[in-house]
Design a protein around this motif. Structure first.
Motif, PDB file in Angstrom:
ATOM      1  N   VAL A 142      21.530  56.736 -23.793  1.00 47.46           N
ATOM      2  CA  VAL A 142      21.676  55.447 -23.694  1.00 47.46           C
ATOM      3  C   VAL A 142      22.737  54.573 -24.493  1.00 47.46           C
ATOM      4  CG1 VAL A 142      20.643  53.158 -23.582  1.00 47.46           C
ATOM      5  CG2 VAL A 142      20.118  54.900 -22.067  1.00 47.46           C
ATOM      6  N   PRO A 143      22.247  54.709 -25.836  1.00 46.72           N
ATOM      7  CA  PRO A 143      23.006  54.080 -27.108  1.00 46.72           C
ATOM      8  C   PRO A 143      24.614  54.199 -27.115  1.00 46.72           C
ATOM      9  CG  PRO A 143      21.040  55.107 -28.056  1.00 46.72           C
ATOM     10  CD  PRO A 143      21.197  55.657 -26.639  1.00 46.72           C
ATOM     11  N   SER A 144      24.827  55.709 -26.720  1.00 43.76           N
ATOM     12  CA  SER A 144      26.258  55.980 -26.538  1.00 43.76           C
ATOM     13  C   SER A 144      27.214  55.379 -25.302  1.00 43.76           C
ATOM     14  CB  SER A 144      26.483  57.485 -26.671  1.00 43.76           C
ATOM     15  OG  SER A 144      26.139  57.988 -27.736  1.00 43.76           O
ATOM     16  N   VAL A 145      26.460  55.284 -24.200  1.00 43.44           N
ATOM     17  CA  VAL A 145      26.852  54.836 -22.802  1.00 43.44           C
ATOM     18  C   VAL A 145      27.105  53.279 -23.160  1.00 43.44           C
ATOM     19  CG1 VAL A 145      26.700  54.560 -20.438  1.00 43.44           C
ATOM     20  CG2 VAL A 145      25.984  56.685 -21.726  1.00 43.44           C
ATOM     21  N   LYS A 146      26.082  52.614 -23.845  1.00 42.00           N
ATOM     22  CA  LYS A 146      26.174  51.211 -24.160  1.00 42.00           C
ATOM     23  C   LYS A 146      27.410  50.900 -25.209  1.00 42.00           C
ATOM     24  CE  LYS A 146      23.095  47.387 -24.943  1.00 42.00           C
ATOM     25  NZ  LYS A 146      23.605  46.483 -23.802  1.00 42.00           N
ATOM     26  N   ASP A 147      27.386  51.731 -26.181  1.00 46.43           N
ATOM     27  CA  ASP A 147      28.604  51.413 -26.884  1.00 46.43           C
ATOM     28  C   ASP A 147      29.997  51.498 -26.183  1.00 46.43           C
ATOM     29  OD1 ASP A 147      26.763  51.182 -29.011  1.00 46.43           O
ATOM     30  OD2 ASP A 147      27.472  53.085 -29.891  1.00 46.43           O
ATOM     31  N   TYR A 148      30.045  52.588 -25.119  1.00 47.30           N
ATOM     32  CA  TYR A 148      31.229  52.530 -24.524  1.00 47.30           C
ATOM     33  C   TYR A 148      31.628  51.490 -23.515  1.00 47.30           C
ATOM     34  CZ  TYR A 148      34.664  53.752 -20.780  1.00 47.30           C
ATOM     35  OH  TYR A 148      35.768  54.095 -20.019  1.00 47.30           O
ATOM     36  N   PHE A 149      30.408  50.851 -22.831  1.00 50.77           N
ATOM     37  CA  PHE A 149      30.688  49.692 -21.903  1.00 50.77           C
ATOM     38  C   PHE A 149      30.807  48.687 -23.089  1.00 50.77           C
ATOM     39  CE2 PHE A 149      27.860  51.753 -18.972  1.00 50.77           C
ATOM     40  CZ  PHE A 149      28.637  52.125 -17.857  1.00 50.77           C
ATOM     41  N   THR A 150      30.468  48.509 -24.218  1.00 47.76           N
ATOM     42  CA  THR A 150      30.596  47.350 -24.984  1.00 47.76           C
ATOM     43  C   THR A 150      32.122  47.549 -25.489  1.00 47.76           C
ATOM     44  OG1 THR A 150      28.448  47.404 -25.941  1.00 47.76           O
ATOM     45  CG2 THR A 150      30.234  46.207 -27.138  1.00 47.76           C
ATOM     46  N   GLU A 151      32.495  48.539 -25.612  1.00 54.70           N
ATOM     47  CA  GLU A 151      34.025  48.952 -26.035  1.00 54.70           C
ATOM     48  C   GLU A 151      34.756  48.478 -25.104  1.00 54.70           C
ATOM     49  OE1 GLU A 151      35.290  49.865 -28.789  1.00 54.70           O
ATOM     50  OE2 GLU A 151      37.400  50.447 -28.128  1.00 54.70           O
ATOM     51  N   ILE A 152      34.440  48.621 -23.837  1.00 61.64           N
ATOM     52  CA  ILE A 152      35.628  48.416 -22.620  1.00 61.64           C
ATOM     53  C   ILE A 152      35.346  46.922 -22.170  1.00 61.64           C
ATOM     54  CG2 ILE A 152      35.992  50.642 -21.949  1.00 61.64           C
ATOM     55  CD1 ILE A 152      33.948  50.064 -19.402  1.00 61.64           C
ATOM     56  N   GLY A 153      34.290  46.151 -22.749  1.00 64.62           N
ATOM     57  CA  GLY A 153      33.940  44.625 -22.427  1.00 64.62           C
ATOM     58  C   GLY A 153      33.335  44.548 -21.373  1.00 64.62           C
ATOM     59  N   LEU A 154      32.396  45.515 -20.929  1.00 60.78           N
ATOM     60  CA  LEU A 154      31.624  45.543 -19.519  1.00 60.78           C
ATOM     61  C   LEU A 154      30.021  45.088 -20.048  1.00 60.78           C
ATOM     62  CD1 LEU A 154      32.080  45.515 -16.709  1.00 60.78           C
ATOM     63  CD2 LEU A 154      31.844  48.080 -16.804  1.00 60.78           C
ATOM     64  N   PRO A 155      29.476  43.881 -19.793  1.00 57.41           N
ATOM     65  CA  PRO A 155      28.234  43.809 -20.316  1.00 57.41           C
ATOM     66  C   PRO A 155      27.317  44.633 -19.417  1.00 57.41           C
ATOM     67  CG  PRO A 155      29.122  41.952 -18.447  1.00 57.41           C
ATOM     68  CD  PRO A 155      30.209  42.807 -18.932  1.00 57.41           C
ATOM     69  N   SER A 156      26.101  45.023 -20.075  1.00 60.24           N
ATOM     70  CA  SER A 156      25.106  46.114 -19.497  1.00 60.24           C
ATOM     71  C   SER A 156      23.664  45.745 -20.098  1.00 60.24           C
ATOM     72  CB  SER A 156      25.535  47.550 -20.021  1.00 60.24           C
ATOM     73  OG  SER A 156      25.306  47.462 -21.313  1.00 60.24           O
TER      74      SER A 156
END
Lengths: 287, 389
Positions: free
Chosen positions: B348-362
């Motif tokens: 989860v932390p890595s996937v969340k980091d990825y979504f944050t990186e591409i500007g997608l709220p999660s």
């Protein structure tokens, strides 16, 4: 009727798991009524009665209310509301009205706790506790009952403690064994209460640290009335905690403010909002 | 037989009421029915041996009682439920069971199953968890072992042509599922997230040919119908651990959001890459199941990459999620994991980091495989939707 000035009003209904709160604001955002009642099974069904009491206190009729927003766990049980929003959004709005510089809001209610990250009055992110009762008002209610104390006495009593009892478990069930052990070892009740406050504060502080802790930090909800928990939170977070004069009402106030914003936005765009018939009848149970 | 007369989504709904009905009919007609757990057993091999694969799930509506004698409460609630159903006889009709090393608990449950349930034939694939060269070679050898075991069970040699034919049928199924997901790209989507889960469950309850026919029916029906989902503010993607019931997605879709894409195993995950047909078809199967199913149970990494910073690594591992978000016009992501699902929880932390990186709220939801969890989760999801609105 000519020359008569009409004022429009907005109501927020916060149907929490423990307390039902209703705030009626006028268009200048002044509270003309605020009612707080125990929710319970009956009040969940009878939110309309609480609403009628609020109208009576304000000297208004249902026709005077332009828009009603419901919030809280029971928000779907308010059939006379125009819309419902989560308590997350409503608390953020209500707290921001009182403390414009708020960046973190902590709300500990009867059966949940939540931490809101707020920027410029808008909810940015949030953390909620899971379905465990640890770190909620219910935790304190149960422990106060075990110690033969009233919940409202816990805060002042804890401030008289010279030390804090060390309690390990945040679990509402298991901590009772620890409290019993401390009592049998002769630990002073005020020290045990201070320890309980520290347990709650520690659990909520962990949630807060998943977001960014920066001032202003505001504490709302029924537990914010407990000065012992406020002090324990300040110790755990290492910053000053602001508490509104009426910490239970921020969600309902926020709901009413959101209602006003919806109406103003509709007026500005020429949109005609559907007007629902305000019948303060019983909601069907849990529908 | 009633279901034979039904078509499209009505048939999907009927199958979900009684998933085993069709395979029981086939069993009476002489077919062998093999259950399989998770998405790593090699379905093409079963089809090639004329065995009907039937995916096994838990049941969120059935309280776990008997599994408590074998598994502690602090392990995956889905696997506890699945074992519980087995112990209660829900899967007693199975002729065989194929499992794989999905996670530590998932690798332990087959041993309990063998001890306590005694399905006539069982086979456990020790699927490796990395994509290293040695893992590739090991996984390829496992294909030989599975083939040999099934040959011994059936008394027949596997004909490569039959395996190729089976791969083509399963690839057709993958292609049809992708076509179904294409119907979720418009706004509003033509099929809801909850319907999609039921559709996938129905397909995983049928032989491949019948599943393909059902997919064709549903695609045609959904394209033509006028009463599909309505336009909503949220176009969400779900990422996470198994959702073998539609309750969570139904809850989300009762709010101001449509679930238009997913990366879950009762969803797109088993279907978004085809199996390459190689000279020896086992090579293609081995490579597909280890390298092309993007579940966190397999650690995806480029072991020889020169650049190993966090963001580059995230893009390498989760770039496909960004592609999904772009192609399905996603404006928010619900990450979900079952309680005690370390496989997804650690990701989860890595996937969340990825979504944050591409500007997608999660938002991340942890749930415990109970319907009682839906109400507090609903507040979280609604709050999330209010933030992204």
């Amino acid at each position: 009727m000519n020359g008569e000035v009409f004022t429009i009003y907005f109501a927020g209904v916060d149907l929490g798991s423990t307390m039902t709160k209703i705030v009626i604001l006028d268009e200048g955002e002044r509270a003309v009524a605020a009612v707080v009642k125990h929710t319970g099974a009956e009040h969940r069904r009878l939110a309309g009665q609480v609403m009628q009491e609020a109208l009576k206190n304000a000297g208004l009729t249902s026709d005077d209310i332009q828009y009603i927003v419901a919030t809280g766990y029971g928000r779907i049980n308010v059939p006379f509301a125009d819309r419902h929003f989560t308590e997350l959004t409503c608390h953020a709005r209500g707290v921001s009205k009182l403390f414009p510089n708020v960046r973190l809001a902590i709300d500990i209610g009867g059966q949940d706790s939540k931490v809101l990250q707020i920027r410029h009055g808008k909810l940015l992110d949030f953390v909620m506790n899971d379905k465990c009762a640890a770190g909620t008002g219910r935790f304190l209610e149960i422990l106060a009952g075990m110690l033969g104390l009233k919940v409202e006495d816990l805060g002042p009593l804890s401030l008289t403690a010279k030390n804090k009892a060390v309690l390990a478990s945040p679990c509402t069930v298991f901590i009772q064994q620890e409290v019993a052990l401390h009592l049998s070892n002769g630990i002073a009740i005020e020290e045990i209460v201070a320890g309980l406050h520290d347990i709650i504060a520690g659990k909520v502080a962990k949630m807060a640290k998943r977001l960014k802790v920066e001032p202003d930090v505001v504490f709302t909800g029924g537990v914010a009335r407990n000065i012992g928990v406020v002090k324990a939170l300040e110790e755990n977070l290492g910053c000053k905690i602001l508490v509104p004069e009426e910490p239970l009402l921020s969600g309902a106030s926020g709901a009413a403010l959101i209602g006003k914003e919806i109406v103003l936005k509709a007026m500005a765009s020429g949109e005609i909002l559907p007007r629902i018939e305000r019948r303060f009848e019983d909601a069907k149970f849990f529908t | 037989m009633v279901k034979q007369a039904l078509q499209g989504m009505a048939k999907v709904s009927a199958i979900n009421q009684d998933r085993a009905q069709r395979v029981l009919e086939l069993q009476q007609a002489g077919k062998k029915i093999f259950g399989y757990l998770c998405i790593y057993p090699i379905l093409e091999m079963l089809t090639a041996f004329d065995i009907v694969p039937f995916r096994l799930f838990g049941d969120i509506n059935e309280p776990v009682t008997k599994a408590n004698n074998f598994l502690p409460t602090v392990v995956c609630p889905f696997l506890r439920s699945y074992l519980d159903l087995g112990l209660k006889g829900r899967y007693s009709f199975l002729d065989g069971l194929i499992t794989s090393h999905i996670c530590d608990v998932g690798a332990g449950v087959p041993a309990i199953w063998n001890y306590a349930i005694k399905t006539p034939y069982t086979y456990h694939i020790d699927t490796p968890h990395t994509m290293r060269e040695s893992a590739q070679a090991y996984h390829r050898k496992l294909m030989d072992s599975l083939q040999a075991s099934l040959e011994e069970y059936t008394g027949r040699k596997l004909e490569p042509a039959k395996l190729v034919d089976a791969i083509k049928k399963h690839n057709q199924q993958r292609s049809l599922v992708r076509a179904l997901y294409d119907l979720k790209k418009p706004d509003p989507p033509l099929i809801s997230g909850a319907e999609t889960i039921l559709m996938i469950k129905a397909v995983q309850s049928l032989p491949v040919d019948e599943g393909n026919n059902l997919l064709c029916e549903v695609i045609a029906e959904v394209k033509a119908r006028k009463n599909g989902p309505v336009k909503k503010a949220g176009r969400l993607m779900i990422w996470g651990s198994i959702l073998d019931n539609s309750a969570l997605v139904e809850m989300i879709e009762s709010l101001d959001a449509n679930v238009v894409m997913d990366d879950t195993c009762v969803g797109s995950r088993p279907y978004f890459d085809d199996v390459k047909i190689t000279k020896n078809p086992l090579d293609g199967l081995a490579g597909h199941y280890l390298n092309h199913i993007k579940c966190p149970r397999t650690f995806i990494s480029d072991y020889f990459a020169q650049q190993k910073d966090h963001i580059t690594d995230l893009k390498r591992r989760y770039g496909y999620l960004g592609d999904y978000a772009r192609d399905w016009h996603v404006n928010g992501v619900v990450m979900e994991a079952l309680k005690y699902c370390d496989t997804h929880g650690y990701e989860v932390p890595s996937v969340k980091d990825y979504f944050t990186e591409i500007g997608l709220p999660s938002i991340y939801l942890e749930h415990d495989y109970t319907l009682g969890m839906m109400s507090p989760l609903k507040t979280r999801v609604q709050g999330f939707l209010e933030i992204i609105a």
